[in-house]
Design a protein around this motif. Structure first.
Motif, mmCIF file in Angstrom:
data_model
loop_
_atom_site.group_PDB
_atom_site.id
_atom_site.type_symbol
_atom_site.label_atom_id
_atom_site.label_comp_id
_atom_site.label_asym_id
_atom_site.label_seq_id
_atom_site.Cartn_x
_atom_site.Cartn_y
_atom_site.Cartn_z
ATOM 1 N N ASN A 18 -5.109 2.856 -3.900
ATOM 2 C CA ASN A 18 -5.918 1.930 -4.680
ATOM 3 C C ASN A 18 -5.740 2.171 -6.180
ATOM 4 O OD1 ASN A 18 -8.450 0.865 -6.031
ATOM 5 N ND2 ASN A 18 -8.762 0.145 -3.942
ATOM 6 N N TYR A 65 -12.640 -0.075 0.783
ATOM 7 C CA TYR A 65 -12.387 0.183 -0.633
ATOM 8 C C TYR A 65 -11.697 -0.983 -1.329
ATOM 9 C CZ TYR A 65 -13.317 5.083 0.603
ATOM 10 O OH TYR A 65 -13.888 6.242 1.037
ATOM 11 N N SER A 66 -10.703 -1.552 -0.673
ATOM 12 C CA SER A 66 -9.905 -2.575 -1.353
ATOM 13 C C SER A 66 -10.754 -3.777 -1.738
ATOM 14 C CB SER A 66 -8.737 -3.012 -0.453
ATOM 15 O OG SER A 66 -9.221 -3.518 0.782
ATOM 16 N N SER A 104 -13.434 -2.678 -4.514
ATOM 17 C CA SER A 104 -12.873 -2.256 -5.804
ATOM 18 C C SER A 104 -12.239 -3.404 -6.576
ATOM 19 C CB SER A 104 -11.841 -1.141 -5.595
ATOM 20 O OG SER A 104 -10.752 -1.598 -4.822
ATOM 21 N N ASP A 105 -11.976 -4.522 -5.902
ATOM 22 C CA ASP A 105 -11.455 -5.691 -6.627
ATOM 23 C C ASP A 105 -12.396 -6.114 -7.756
ATOM 24 O OD1 ASP A 105 -9.085 -5.979 -5.288
ATOM 25 O OD2 ASP A 105 -9.794 -7.506 -3.898
ATOM 26 N N TYR A 127 -11.200 -4.003 -10.427
ATOM 27 C CA TYR A 127 -9.754 -4.150 -10.639
ATOM 28 C C TYR A 127 -9.409 -5.347 -11.504
ATOM 29 C CZ TYR A 127 -4.845 -5.099 -9.477
ATOM 30 O OH TYR A 127 -3.492 -5.363 -9.543
ATOM 31 N N THR A 151 -6.168 -5.592 -5.096
ATOM 32 C CA THR A 151 -5.736 -4.268 -4.644
ATOM 33 C C THR A 151 -5.112 -4.374 -3.249
ATOM 34 O OG1 THR A 151 -7.909 -3.809 -3.695
ATOM 35 C CG2 THR A 151 -7.541 -3.127 -5.978
ATOM 36 N N ARG A 203 -4.393 -4.297 0.599
ATOM 37 C CA ARG A 203 -5.301 -4.394 1.736
ATOM 38 C C ARG A 203 -4.630 -4.020 3.052
ATOM 39 N NH1 ARG A 203 -9.710 -9.213 0.827
ATOM 40 N NH2 ARG A 203 -10.225 -8.661 -1.314
ATOM 41 N N SER A 222 -4.049 -0.359 3.604
ATOM 42 C CA SER A 222 -5.197 0.547 3.604
ATOM 43 C C SER A 222 -5.464 1.071 5.013
ATOM 44 C CB SER A 222 -6.447 -0.164 3.088
ATOM 45 O OG SER A 222 -6.281 -0.567 1.749
#
Length: 883
Positions: A152, A549-550, A553-554, A557, A576, A578, A581
């Motif tokens: 990430n 997380y992906s 966290s966008d 990001y 991010t 995906r 992951s």
């Protein structure tokens, strides 16, 4: 025969301290305090949000017990300005004695070095899932060469700035902030002013309160979506009262009890502040029509918002010595407040240049943004897209976009790239509290942040904070910047807080800066090319679907990408990664099987990168027997043997939705030596002896709960199995790891006389007992959560609740057994007698036919002691004594 952990194996590989013992008690007492005061214990981890971040004290202890194995390569200094050599280093035999003295019964000899400035020569560690960078930071404090990977980009950027902090020029960074402050602060703050209710002057706005509105589908009235009419709890001179909004005249007034009918002091309107117009839908006050909020948003193409209250701080009143409740308080919105927002919105609308500093990416469909689009679910009903948010910038109002874009444009003008990145770090973290996705905590008089529930949860009453910041207020750019600066200062002169005779002590600064010899890389750890390279892998791998997380966290990001797209190629994509992951995510068509396969691939890459005498030490969030079997199988299949497991305190704030347990475990594994065939009967005897010996030593020498003992016991049994993985024969067939784990549970439980009643008594004595406590206390016993649920000894209808004598479902369960003459436990009898006593009903008919045993007598005493309810003792004295 089984071999005791701590003895050198036939291959001559030295056993590490962490394989022999771990100071669970000492670590947990620090972790509990660190959880409540992160910014004081380790400020470096408060520079930016990352999910499921483990406590720094846990990873420091892991490093201490993992990296120290050779006294000739260890140097110990006393923390302080001079950094003088410690007494431990005057004679290397002292350190050797500490290393050799660690064992299961007393692991604390090495703990004496926890608060010392320790360096270890020649160690190279890897964290292939570095996340928020905790392992890299803590390992670098021991002088180890640290390498971290994460797929990430946000995790990589956060970790990168953490490990660079100790080598960064603080003066240059602070100078860059002053440049941004001079550039934009006044221009932003002019939009956060309001008339002070105490005089003819202006006050600073801390927070603007907004409410969403929808049209009534029947009479077309506008319906504000108030869950209730609370604004904020009374403070200072008004403590004990509540600031509420009058729904009739929209004044902010004080009431004594927000849950009872009150009268507005301005218009005399009677209303109950706790009764808003949201009740599984929104309710029109004019016609009574009830309708679904999401349905209304979908059909009306979105929602409107309007201001209804302001929380202010007045520097003028403060300097004039006015009372605290006048200096800081709440007020109703006035026309000038509305006009000020419209001015900001107009400036934003006409500022084409500033729009280049705001992301324009669409919010991608995902399990966290619209779970209805995919088969399978992770719980929570995530539906931010159906709430009308289409682009990431939709999560901010026009005034927020104006202020944020001005700050980001100013940061873009900073020539020093390192300083600009720290400013961007602060900016990014401040997004959490400066978005229309942020609710207000009226009971705590402060805003919350977008990821309080670890998801996108649009509030009906969002709060708009002062983006730049005034003297008070949470999550402003200026206050977040202070946290970044404190993190950098800590990286230059890290300290350690520890407990000594129940007092918390902070050491003087250490000589070793954070981040020396630390490197971070953004990429898939399964593509690691190195072999036989690392002495240790210390990490916190992903666990199933704990955190997507992906998708989360966008949110950060897309804003970071505005300035970093041209600097780092990992910020070129619109979102991010995906598909790559390692996580179970229905939106990526990945479930349990895919997760198991990918975590196995990860362990295989780790195995190749480790030296043959290296060690893998990692924390893991575990749930049930099946998870243990999957993990043990994955580790053993790629060439590891488990040598130890230890329980540690989990995060206090539970972000793992729908999960059964939440205590974390440290797992230690080494590259496997030659595996020999063994019969299940022989292995079972070894496992039984190991479990019994482990339990005995821990019970005699350690102050640990039975649940903690069970986890350590399990690790020792896993070690016995790991030496024979794939070669355990039963009835002519090879047993799988999952089958063995089931049997190990049986062996441990068979060796325990502890059952449901014992666990129930322990839970009664546990403050604020939770389902997590139940799971932990059940480990290594004959009790199971499932059986206890069947017995109605707890329920989860509205949070975790024990089935005490006054619990209706528990009494109904007992009564049904009494009526059908089913066998009753002693706890059934005691609680039934207690219930009848309370309600003035006779107990003699039951006492005459029940056998009144010493066990029942002792249980009544135990219940009285556990609950402080002497009625149990009274029953014992006045009823049971006759039989």
């Amino acid at each position: 025969m089984s071999q005791e952990i701590g003895e050198s194996g036939e291959d001559g590989r030295e056993t590490l301290p962490i394989e022999k013992g771990f100071p669970i008690e000492r670590v947990n007492e620090i972790a509990e305090k660190e959880e409540r005061a992160k910014r004081h214990y380790r400020p470096i981890y408060t520079m930016h949000k990352w999910w499921a971040r483990r406590h720094g004290c846990v990873f420091r202890a892991i490093c201490l017990y993992t990296l120290l194995d050779d006294d000739e390569k260890v140097t110990v200094h006393e923390p302080g300005i001079n950094g003088s050599l410690s007494d431990f280093s005057d004679d290397s035999n002292n350190i050797q004695d500490l290393l050799e003295s660690v064992d299961l019964a007393n692991p604390e000899s090495l703990w004496k070095l926890y608060s010392k400035d320790v360096s270890v020569d020649g160690k190279k560690i890897l964290d292939p899932f570095m996340g928020g960078g905790t392992s890299l930071v803590e390992a670098s404090r021991f002088g180890a060469k640290s390498v971290g990977y994460d797929l990430n980009p946000v995790a990589w950027f956060v970790s990168k700035k953490e490990v660079e902090a100790g080598q960064s020029d603080l003066d240059e960074i602070e100078s860059a902030f002053e440049q941004v402050k001079d550039d934009v602060s006044e221009d932003i703050l002019r939009f956060y002013q309001t008339s002070c209710p105490n005089g003819n002057h202006k006050a600073d706005v801390m927070y603007y309160m907004w409410v969403k509105e929808l049209d009534c589908v029947s009479c077309e009235s506008t319906v504000p979506l108030y869950k209730d009419y609370r604004v904020g709890k009374g403070r200072y001179e008004n403590q004990g009262s509540y600031n509420v909004l009058c729904p009739e005249c929209e004044s902010v007034v004080l009431v004594d009890d927000w849950q009872q009918e009150s009268s507005c002091s301005e218009c005399s309107h009677y209303f109950t502040p706790s009764e808003g117009n949201i009740d599984r839908g929104y309710i029109c006050e004019d016609c009574g029509q009830k309708y679904g909020v999401l349905d209304g948003i979908q059909e009306q193409g979105g929602f409107d918002q309007r201001l209804y209250a302001v929380e202010y701080y007045c520097p003028t009143c403060d300097s004039n010595g006015r009372s605290k409740s006048e200096v800081k308080g709440y007020k109703a919105v006035e026309e000038e407040d509305i006009q000020l927002y419209e001015e900001a919105a107009e400036e934003w609308s006409s500022s084409d240049e500033l729009k280049e500093y705001v992301p324009n990416e669409e919010i991608p469909p995902g399990i966290k943004t619209d779970s209805t689009l995919f088969e399978g679910s992770i719980g929570g009903g995530h539906n931010v897209l159906r709430h009308g948010f289409k682009q990431w910038k939709d999560m901010f109002n026009d005034r927020q976009l104006l202020a944020l874009s001005k700050i980001l444009r100013s940061i873009d003008g900073i020539e020093n790239q390192n300083a600009a990145e720290y400013l961007l770090l602060a900016f990014s973290d401040a997004l959490r509290t400066n978005t229309v996705m942020t609710p207000y905590q009226s009971s705590a008089n402060k805003s919350n942040h977008i990821f309080k529930s670890n998801s996108f949860d649009p509030p009906q009453q969002p709060v708009e904070g002062n983006v730049w910041g005034t003297k008070y207020g949470m999550g402003t750019f200026e206050s977040i910047w202070e946290m970044v600066i404190n993190g950098i200062k800590y990286a230059h002169e890290p300290t350690e807080r520890y407990i000594e005779e129940d007092d918390t002590i902070e050491s003087p600064p250490f000589r070793q800066k954070i981040g020396d010899e630390a490197s971070t890389y953004c990429g898939d750890m399964r593509e690691l090319n190195g072999e036989n390279e690392f002495d240790a892998v210390i990490t916190d791998p992903p666990y199933y679907d704990n955190v997507i997380y992906s998708e989360l966290s966008d949110f950060f990001y897309v804003w970071q990408r505005v300035l970093l797209e041209d600097e780092y190629e990992v910020f070129e994509p619109e979102k991010t990664p995906r598909a790559e992951s390692i996580v179970a995510n229905p939106a990526a068509k990945k479930g349990a099987n895919e997760f198991e396969d990918e975590i196995r691939q990860a362990f295989n890459a780790i195995s190749k990168s480790l030296k043959q005498d290296g060690v893998l030490t990692f924390t893991y969030h575990h749930s049930d027997v099946e998870s243990w079997g999957e993990l043990l199988s994955a580790l053993c299949d790629v060439g590891f043997e488990v040598t130890a497991t230890y329980p540690i305190s989990a995060d206090t704030h539970k972000f793992f939705e729908g999960e059964a347990v939440s205590f974390d475990i440290i797992i230690v594994a080494r590259p496997a030596t030659e595996r020999n065939p063994i019969s299940w009967n022989s292995l079972r005897r070894n496992i039984y002896r190991t479990a019994r010996k482990t339990r005995q030593r821990l019970e005699e020498n350690r102050d640990l709960s039975r649940g903690d003992i069970g986890v350590v016991e399990m690790g020792r049994c896993f070690h016995e199995y790991s030496k024979h993985h794939g070669k355990v024969e039963r009835a002519g067939e090879t047993m799988t790891a999952k089958e063995v784990v089931d049997e190990i549970y049986g062996v441990i439980q068979h060796g325990s006389d502890i059952g449901e009643i014992d666990v129930f008594l322990d839970l009664l004595e546990t403050p604020n007992a939770s389902y997590d406590d139940l799971n932990k206390l059940s480990r290594g016993t004959n009790a199971t959560p499932e059986r206890m649920e069947d017995m109605r000894l707890y329920q989860m209808d509205d949070g975790f609740k024990l089935g005490t004598w006054d619990d209706e479902k528990r009494i109904v369960y007992i009564q049904s057994r009494v009526n059908s003459d089913e066998e009753l436990t002693d706890l059934d009898k005691a609680q039934f007698l207690r219930y009848r006593w309370e309600h003035g009903k006779s107990v003699s008919e039951y006492l005459s036919k029940w056998e009144i045993t010493d066990d029942l007598r002792e249980l009544c005493e135990g219940l009285a002691d556990a609950t402080g309810d002497d009625t149990y003792r009274n029953i014992l004295e006045s009823r049971l004594s006759d039989y």
